[in-house]
Scaffold this motif. Sequence first.
Motif, PDB file in Angstrom:
ATOM      1  N   GLY A  34       0.792  -1.226   0.000  1.00  0.00           N
ATOM      2  CA  GLY A  34       0.000   0.000   0.000  1.00  0.00           C
ATOM      3  C   GLY A  34       0.821   1.270   0.000  1.00  0.00           C
ATOM      4  O   GLY A  34       0.252   2.365   0.033  1.00  0.00           O
ATOM      5  N   SER A  35       2.149   1.176  -0.052  1.00  0.00           N
ATOM      6  CA  SER A  35       2.968   2.394  -0.041  1.00  0.00           C
ATOM      7  C   SER A  35       2.654   3.290  -1.217  1.00  0.00           C
ATOM      8  O   SER A  35       2.724   4.516  -1.118  1.00  0.00           O
ATOM      9  N   GLU A  36       2.294   2.685  -2.347  1.00  0.00           N
ATOM     10  CA  GLU A  36       1.950   3.497  -3.510  1.00  0.00           C
ATOM     11  C   GLU A  36       0.763   4.411  -3.212  1.00  0.00           C
ATOM     12  O   GLU A  36       0.696   5.539  -3.683  1.00  0.00           O
ATOM     13  N   THR A 108       4.274   0.911  10.789  1.00  0.00           N
ATOM     14  CA  THR A 108       3.207   0.460   9.894  1.00  0.00           C
ATOM     15  C   THR A 108       3.522   0.867   8.452  1.00  0.00           C
ATOM     16  O   THR A 108       4.268   1.832   8.214  1.00  0.00           O
ATOM     17  N   PRO A 109       2.960   0.167   7.479  1.00  0.00           N
ATOM     18  CA  PRO A 109       3.191   0.547   6.075  1.00  0.00           C
ATOM     19  C   PRO A 109       2.812   1.997   5.774  1.00  0.00           C
ATOM     20  O   PRO A 109       3.356   2.595   4.843  1.00  0.00           O
ATOM     21  N   ALA A 110       1.890   2.579   6.549  1.00  0.00           N
ATOM     22  CA  ALA A 110       1.484   3.966   6.321  1.00  0.00           C
ATOM     23  C   ALA A 110       2.634   4.935   6.529  1.00  0.00           C
ATOM     24  O   ALA A 110       2.617   6.060   6.025  1.00  0.00           O
ATOM     25  N   GLY A 183       6.296  13.104   2.842  1.00  0.00           N
ATOM     26  CA  GLY A 183       7.118  13.851   3.794  1.00  0.00           C
ATOM     27  C   GLY A 183       6.737  15.318   3.843  1.00  0.00           C
ATOM     28  O   GLY A 183       6.819  15.952   4.906  1.00  0.00           O
ATOM     29  N   LEU A 184       6.319  15.863   2.706  1.00  0.00           N
ATOM     30  CA  LEU A 184       5.879  17.257   2.683  1.00  0.00           C
ATOM     31  C   LEU A 184       4.644  17.441   3.562  1.00  0.00           C
ATOM     32  O   LEU A 184       4.534  18.414   4.309  1.00  0.00           O
ATOM     33  N   ALA A 185       3.719  16.495   3.487  1.00  0.00           N
ATOM     34  CA  ALA A 185       2.513  16.568   4.314  1.00  0.00           C
ATOM     35  C   ALA A 185       2.873  16.539   5.793  1.00  0.00           C
ATOM     36  O   ALA A 185       2.308  17.292   6.600  1.00  0.00           O
ATOM     37  N   GLU A 186       3.826  15.680   6.173  1.00  0.00           N
ATOM     38  CA  GLU A 186       4.268  15.614   7.562  1.00  0.00           C
ATOM     39  C   GLU A 186       4.819  16.961   8.011  1.00  0.00           C
ATOM     40  O   GLU A 186       4.610  17.403   9.143  1.00  0.00           O
TER      41      GLU A 186
END
Length: 385
Positions: A34-36, A108-110, A183-186
């Motif tokens: 689900g990383s995509e 987690t994969p998220a 990473g930008l969202a983080e």
Amino acid sequence: MKFEVVGIDYDNRINNFMVSARADYEWYLEKTQGSEENLAIQRDIIKGSKPYKNLRADLKIGCILPTIVLAVRNIDASVTNNYSENDGFITASRDDLDTLQNAIVNTTPANVDIVDGLQRTNALRQTLMELNDEERSIFLQRSLRLEIWINIAFFPLAYRMLLLNAGQRPMSMKHQIDILSGGLAEDLQDLPGIEIIRLKDHKRRVRPGQFHLSTLAQAFQAWMQRSPNVDRTNLVVETMVVDEALESLGIDLTDNDGNQRDGFRQFVDWLLQLDRALGEDQNRFFGNDTVVLGFAAAIGFAHKNETLQDRLPSAMTKMIDSANADQENPLGVITFDQIRRSVDTKRSNVGEATRGLVFRAVREYIMQDGTTPMAECWTQAASMM
């Protein structure tokens, strides 16, 4: 399933620890499942090309893949404080490596992004589907080498990715920025009033402060390259843009004050304040991607311009104050709409024309240090179309 951390290194250019690790296919495919979907826009997966058909055949035989690069967020990496960043060759204790190993195993994969290796990952998944049960069991036990950047911020990772891909250009700058958008969202999610909408959320913008992650990723590119047109088809121009972006990111990474990171965050903060000032009645204005990209490019231009960078904060303060005070025509949006509707669709691309209009108007406002109302700046910018 097997996963083993074998060492750590420190990158003094981007100020971040990197973990070297080995994993079997089973662990890797489960951890990146689900990383995509974590990404706003992902590089197209190549399915039918001959090289990847050959790769799947080699994987069935047991070839060793080149190292895959991951970024893992939100893990406890405090044991890295036990080591000096100046050591050229870090020899970590097995206890500390085990601590990092457990932290990565428990994520987690998220929180896992594939930075480099999406096509290889897809080849692994496709190959697994082509095998029978007995072959799958053997296949999943094979080893894979991993390079894992732990808790790395968006900006240094963007620099590293652009630098490594600059020579071979396997994907456009836009695709690279999109891949790093998690990473930008983080990095932006703690700004007051922001709600970042990811592709998998299946939501539309309905109120001020809501922005799609794909829009913010494109805004970062427009801000960094100081141009509102982020889709580059000319390879020569694309090369020049990437080279300039690398220089820009590289200079700011050298600064200890986080100039690059804080500069873009400041833009988004101004964007949020302007969005709130316009209110729900004018929600469509910043809901238009072309407007956001035009603003981003203009403010990025001023941020990097020695003459304008000192005027930028005061001009934006005036713009926000003016938007809050003018209830009838904040930011001159009525004038903007009239000009945009007058664009000759037979002679011009409306999107490009609008982005250019916004870029020139906002740049003009900053150049005049906010002394000219935005309504007049729209008119001045229209005269250059």
